[in-house]
Design an enzyme around this catalytic site. Structure first.
Site, PDB file in Angstrom:
ATOM      1  N   ASN A  80       7.755   1.965  10.586  1.00  0.00           N
ATOM      2  CA  ASN A  80       6.738   2.437  10.190  1.00  0.00           C
ATOM      3  C   ASN A  80       5.998   3.011  10.834  1.00  0.00           C
ATOM      4  O   ASN A  80       5.232   2.048  10.942  1.00  0.00           O
ATOM      5  CB  ASN A  80       6.848   2.093   9.072  1.00  0.00           C
ATOM      6  N   TYR A 138      -3.531   0.550  10.639  1.00  0.00           N
ATOM      7  CA  TYR A 138      -3.069  -1.038  10.781  1.00  0.00           C
ATOM      8  C   TYR A 138      -4.185  -0.790  12.189  1.00  0.00           C
ATOM      9  O   TYR A 138      -5.451  -1.180  12.224  1.00  0.00           O
ATOM     10  CB  TYR A 138      -2.299  -1.358  10.348  1.00  0.00           C
ATOM     11  N   GLU A 190       3.104  -7.514   7.023  1.00  0.00           N
ATOM     12  CA  GLU A 190       4.068  -7.333   7.624  1.00  0.00           C
ATOM     13  C   GLU A 190       4.464  -5.759   7.247  1.00  0.00           C
ATOM     14  O   GLU A 190       3.601  -5.311   6.588  1.00  0.00           O
ATOM     15  CB  GLU A 190       5.032  -7.994   7.468  1.00  0.00           C
ATOM     16  N   ILE A 201       0.975  -1.092  -0.167  1.00  0.00           N
ATOM     17  CA  ILE A 201       0.362   0.200   0.114  1.00  0.00           C
ATOM     18  C   ILE A 201       0.782   1.291   0.331  1.00  0.00           C
ATOM     19  O   ILE A 201       2.295   1.058   0.484  1.00  0.00           O
ATOM     20  CB  ILE A 201      -0.761  -0.043   0.867  1.00  0.00           C
ATOM     21  N   ALA A 202       0.412   2.611  -0.782  1.00  0.00           N
ATOM     22  CA  ALA A 202       1.003   3.510  -0.841  1.00  0.00           C
ATOM     23  C   ALA A 202       0.294   4.687  -1.049  1.00  0.00           C
ATOM     24  O   ALA A 202      -0.418   4.106  -2.360  1.00  0.00           O
ATOM     25  CB  ALA A 202       2.550   3.759  -1.512  1.00  0.00           C
TER      26      ALA A 202
END
Ligand SMILES: CC(C)(COP(=O)(O)OP(=O)(O)OC[C@H]1O[C@@H](n2cnc3c(N)ncnc32)[C@H](O)[C@@H]1OP(=O)(O)O)[C@@H](O)C(=O)NCCC(=O)NCCS
Length: 152
Positions: free
Chosen positions: A111, A118, A106, A72-73
């Protein structure tokens, strides 16, 4: 939240996705990786668009009844406007409708922004994989969301 829409990723989206990936991932995926994901029947990829501009993407694999988040970005110019959360919510809602029961991912231990995202979505930290990332030997935090069918 930034006004955007979420759509399935298409092959023509890949150049814009690669640009975001190169600005976002210390070990960016190649064009071939994205192309092969789009032909993988287990894989599901979404993009977020503001107008016609692609501003983010995410993807996952279905593994039996588990959704494994692969990537995801969000474009750095569009971060902290709810787009990452919206991509994840759309991906999890689609997975729920396919009958998936739980989700895992993961994330680099440093981060903290992604970990906070999350956790907001209901994932918990469950394990550490020591020195998991080859580029800098950073640890991975393994996160799980167990009750996908109970999520609204
Ligand atoms: C992680 C990422 C996808 C988040 O996308 P985003 O669109 O900025 O996230 P959102 O705006 O939806 O954030 C939702 C919540 O997540 C948390 N969050 C997101 N980025 C954060 C940051 N940099 N610092 C702290 N919390 C953060 C916050 O709780 C935020 O809610 P708030 O803005 O109301 O406080 C984005 O920062 C990114 O592309 N990072 C580089 C790639 C990456 O790290 N991918 C994850 C690999 S596992």
């Amino acid at each position: 939240m930034a006004k955007h829409r979420v759509a399935p990723m298409a092959a023509e989206d890949i150049p814009a996705v690669l640009e975001i990936e190169s600005k976002s991932n210390p070990a960016p995926w190649s064009e071939n990786s994205f192309r092969s994901e789009l032909t993988n029947s287990q894989a599901h990829y979404l993009v977020a668009k503001v107008g016609e501009r692609i501003v983010g993407f995410c993807g996952c694999w279905d593994v039996i009844d588990e959704v494994h988040v692969t990537n995801i970005a969000v474009d750095p110019e569009f971060r902290r406007h709810g787009i990452g959360r919206s991509l994840m919510e759309n991906m999890l809602a689609d997975a729920k409708s396919r009958g998936m029961r739980c989700s895992t991912l993961e994330v680099r231990s440093g981060n903290l922004g992604a970990i906070a995202l999350y956790e907001q979505l209901g994932y918990s930290r469950c394990a550490i994989r020591k020195a998991y990332y080859p580029n800098n030997r950073e640890d991975a935090v393994v996160m799980w969301l167990y009750n996908l069918q109970d999520q609204t």
